[in-house]
Scaffold this motif. Structure first.
Motif, PDB file in Angstrom:
ATOM      1  N   GLU A   1      40.218  65.815  46.028  1.00  0.00           N
ATOM      2  CA  GLU A   1      40.963  67.060  45.810  1.00  0.00           C
ATOM      3  C   GLU A   1      40.984  67.455  44.336  1.00  0.00           C
ATOM      4  N   GLY A   2      40.379  66.658  43.478  1.00  0.00           N
ATOM      5  CA  GLY A   2      40.332  66.980  42.065  1.00  0.00           C
ATOM      6  C   GLY A   2      41.504  66.429  41.267  1.00  0.00           C
ATOM      7  N   LYS A   3      42.345  65.633  41.888  1.00  0.00           N
ATOM      8  CA  LYS A   3      43.494  65.059  41.173  1.00  0.00           C
ATOM      9  C   LYS A   3      43.061  63.776  40.466  1.00  0.00           C
ATOM     10  N   LEU A   4      43.756  63.488  39.379  1.00  0.00           N
ATOM     11  CA  LEU A   4      43.455  62.267  38.644  1.00  0.00           C
ATOM     12  C   LEU A   4      43.804  61.040  39.479  1.00  0.00           C
ATOM     13  N   ILE A   5      42.957  60.021  39.383  1.00  0.00           N
ATOM     14  CA  ILE A   5      43.238  58.761  40.069  1.00  0.00           C
ATOM     15  C   ILE A   5      44.066  57.921  39.117  1.00  0.00           C
ATOM     16  N   LYS A   6      45.339  57.734  39.485  1.00  0.00           N
ATOM     17  CA  LYS A   6      46.249  57.039  38.577  1.00  0.00           C
ATOM     18  C   LYS A   6      46.279  55.541  38.803  1.00  0.00           C
ATOM     19  N   HIS A   7      46.085  55.105  40.025  1.00  0.00           N
ATOM     20  CA  HIS A   7      46.183  53.669  40.322  1.00  0.00           C
ATOM     21  C   HIS A   7      44.890  53.206  40.963  1.00  0.00           C
ATOM     22  N   THR A   8      44.304  52.185  40.380  1.00  0.00           N
ATOM     23  CA  THR A   8      43.103  51.584  40.966  1.00  0.00           C
ATOM     24  C   THR A   8      43.402  50.128  41.254  1.00  0.00           C
ATOM     25  N   PRO A   9      42.807  49.599  42.306  1.00  0.00           N
ATOM     26  CA  PRO A   9      43.049  48.171  42.579  1.00  0.00           C
ATOM     27  C   PRO A   9      42.480  47.325  41.450  1.00  0.00           C
ATOM     28  N   LYS A  10      43.215  46.315  41.056  1.00  0.00           N
ATOM     29  CA  LYS A  10      42.773  45.435  39.982  1.00  0.00           C
ATOM     30  C   LYS A  10      41.637  44.554  40.487  1.00  0.00           C
ATOM     31  N   LYS A  11      40.694  44.308  39.612  1.00  0.00           N
ATOM     32  CA  LYS A  11      39.615  43.398  39.962  1.00  0.00           C
ATOM     33  C   LYS A  11      40.179  41.992  39.942  1.00  0.00           C
ATOM     34  N   GLN A  12      39.959  41.296  41.030  1.00  0.00           N
ATOM     35  CA  GLN A  12      40.477  39.934  41.090  1.00  0.00           C
ATOM     36  C   GLN A  12      39.431  38.972  40.555  1.00  0.00           C
ATOM     37  N   GLY A  13      39.878  38.073  39.717  1.00  0.00           N
ATOM     38  CA  GLY A  13      38.980  37.048  39.197  1.00  0.00           C
ATOM     39  C   GLY A  13      38.782  35.959  40.236  1.00  0.00           C
ATOM     40  N   TRP A  14      37.888  35.066  39.957  1.00  0.00           N
ATOM     41  CA  TRP A  14      37.632  33.961  40.873  1.00  0.00           C
ATOM     42  C   TRP A  14      38.749  32.940  40.769  1.00  0.00           C
ATOM     43  N   THR A  15      39.158  32.429  41.905  1.00  0.00           N
ATOM     44  CA  THR A  15      40.136  31.348  41.904  1.00  0.00           C
ATOM     45  C   THR A  15      39.396  30.038  41.667  1.00  0.00           C
ATOM     46  N   LYS A  16      40.137  28.998  41.369  1.00  0.00           N
ATOM     47  CA  LYS A  16      39.499  27.695  41.138  1.00  0.00           C
ATOM     48  C   LYS A  16      38.785  27.217  42.396  1.00  0.00           C
ATOM     49  N   ASP A  17      39.374  27.495  43.571  1.00  0.00           N
ATOM     50  CA  ASP A  17      38.719  27.095  44.823  1.00  0.00           C
ATOM     51  C   ASP A  17      37.378  27.806  44.995  1.00  0.00           C
ATOM     52  N   GLU A  18      37.355  29.100  44.683  1.00  0.00           N
ATOM     53  CA  GLU A  18      36.090  29.839  44.815  1.00  0.00           C
ATOM     54  C   GLU A  18      35.038  29.309  43.842  1.00  0.00           C
ATOM     55  N   ILE A  19      35.462  28.984  42.626  1.00  0.00           N
ATOM     56  CA  ILE A  19      34.537  28.427  41.635  1.00  0.00           C
ATOM     57  C   ILE A  19      33.987  27.094  42.124  1.00  0.00           C
ATOM     58  N   ASN A  20      34.851  26.235  42.650  1.00  0.00           N
ATOM     59  CA  ASN A  20      34.414  24.929  43.148  1.00  0.00           C
ATOM     60  C   ASN A  20      33.461  25.073  44.326  1.00  0.00           C
ATOM     61  N   ARG A  21      33.775  26.022  45.248  1.00  0.00           N
ATOM     62  CA  ARG A  21      32.887  26.243  46.396  1.00  0.00           C
ATOM     63  C   ARG A  21      31.514  26.727  45.933  1.00  0.00           C
ATOM     64  N   ALA A  22      31.493  27.646  44.976  1.00  0.00           N
ATOM     65  CA  ALA A  22      30.215  28.157  44.479  1.00  0.00           C
ATOM     66  C   ALA A  22      29.419  27.046  43.795  1.00  0.00           C
ATOM     67  N   ARG A  23      30.095  26.199  43.026  1.00  0.00           N
ATOM     68  CA  ARG A  23      29.419  25.091  42.354  1.00  0.00           C
ATOM     69  C   ARG A  23      28.855  24.114  43.375  1.00  0.00           C
ATOM     70  N   ASP A  24      29.652  23.804  44.422  1.00  0.00           N
ATOM     71  CA  ASP A  24      29.184  22.887  45.460  1.00  0.00           C
ATOM     72  C   ASP A  24      27.975  23.459  46.189  1.00  0.00           C
ATOM     73  N   ARG A  25      28.010  24.781  46.477  1.00  0.00           N
ATOM     74  CA  ARG A  25      26.884  25.425  47.140  1.00  0.00           C
ATOM     75  C   ARG A  25      25.627  25.334  46.274  1.00  0.00           C
ATOM     76  N   ALA A  26      25.767  25.582  44.969  1.00  0.00           N
ATOM     77  CA  ALA A  26      24.614  25.521  44.065  1.00  0.00           C
ATOM     78  C   ALA A  26      24.074  24.096  43.976  1.00  0.00           C
ATOM     79  N   ASP A  27      24.967  23.100  43.915  1.00  0.00           N
ATOM     80  CA  ASP A  27      24.521  21.703  43.867  1.00  0.00           C
ATOM     81  C   ASP A  27      23.773  21.321  45.141  1.00  0.00           C
ATOM     82  N   ALA A  28      24.306  21.748  46.289  1.00  0.00           N
ATOM     83  CA  ALA A  28      23.646  21.441  47.564  1.00  0.00           C
ATOM     84  C   ALA A  28      22.265  22.097  47.617  1.00  0.00           C
ATOM     85  N   GLU A  29      22.171  23.321  47.112  1.00  0.00           N
ATOM     86  CA  GLU A  29      20.886  24.017  47.103  1.00  0.00           C
ATOM     87  C   GLU A  29      19.889  23.289  46.197  1.00  0.00           C
TER      88      GLU A  29
END
Length: 148
Positions: free
Chosen positions: A38-66
């Motif tokens: 409608e041409g109105k300014l977007i005042k609120h945007t969802p914040k980008k969520q960073g990786w949690t420690k669990d997600e980092i560990n899962r990604a590291r485990d996946r890379a090690d397995a690969e």
């Protein structure tokens, strides 16, 4: 005595809260966010969520397995052709092991002729050839027969 009056230490003042953005700064941020349909300014945007420690560990485990899987595949694929029962052929159509044997025969022959040439040159050459053990070795054809 001191001429100054005693003053008790004052309690620490609470730290000031960081002030929010001014209206002009908020308008610049909204402009950066863009406008809706409608041409109105977007005042609120969802914040980008960073990786949690669990997600980092899962990604590291996946890379090690690969990496492990890739290493296992590499170990499986490096089986020598002779052990696998396959005949590896070169561009000329001659099996590679035959070319290797022919090359080794040529090298052995060159070494023997070089040792014989040195032995014919004088007594010093003969003793050097005997010291190297050139006269004790069987011919290359017999060496291959012994090896097989």
């Amino acid at each position: 005595r001191s001429s100054q009056k005693y003053v008790a230490p004052a309690a620490e003042k609470p730290k000031a809260k960081p002030k929010g953005l001014t209206h002009g700064q908020m308008v610049m941020q909204w402009e950066a966010n863009g406008r809706d349909a409608e041409g109105k300014l977007i005042k609120h945007t969802p914040k980008k969520q960073g990786w949690t420690k669990d997600e980092i560990n899962r990604a590291r485990d996946r890379a090690d397995a690969e990496r492990r899987r890739a290493a296992e595949q590499a170990a499986v694929t490096t089986t020598p052709a002779g052990a696998a029962g396959e005949a590896v052929e070169t561009a000329e159509g001659v099996p590679a092991h035959e070319l290797a044997r022919a090359r080794l025969r040529e090298l052995a022959h060159a070494l023997q002729t070089g040792a014989k040439g040195a032995a014919g040159g004088g007594a010093e050459g003969a003793s050097a050839a005997e010291g190297a053990g050139a006269s004790c070795e069987p011919p290359p054809e017999e060496q291959w027969a012994i090896a097989e």
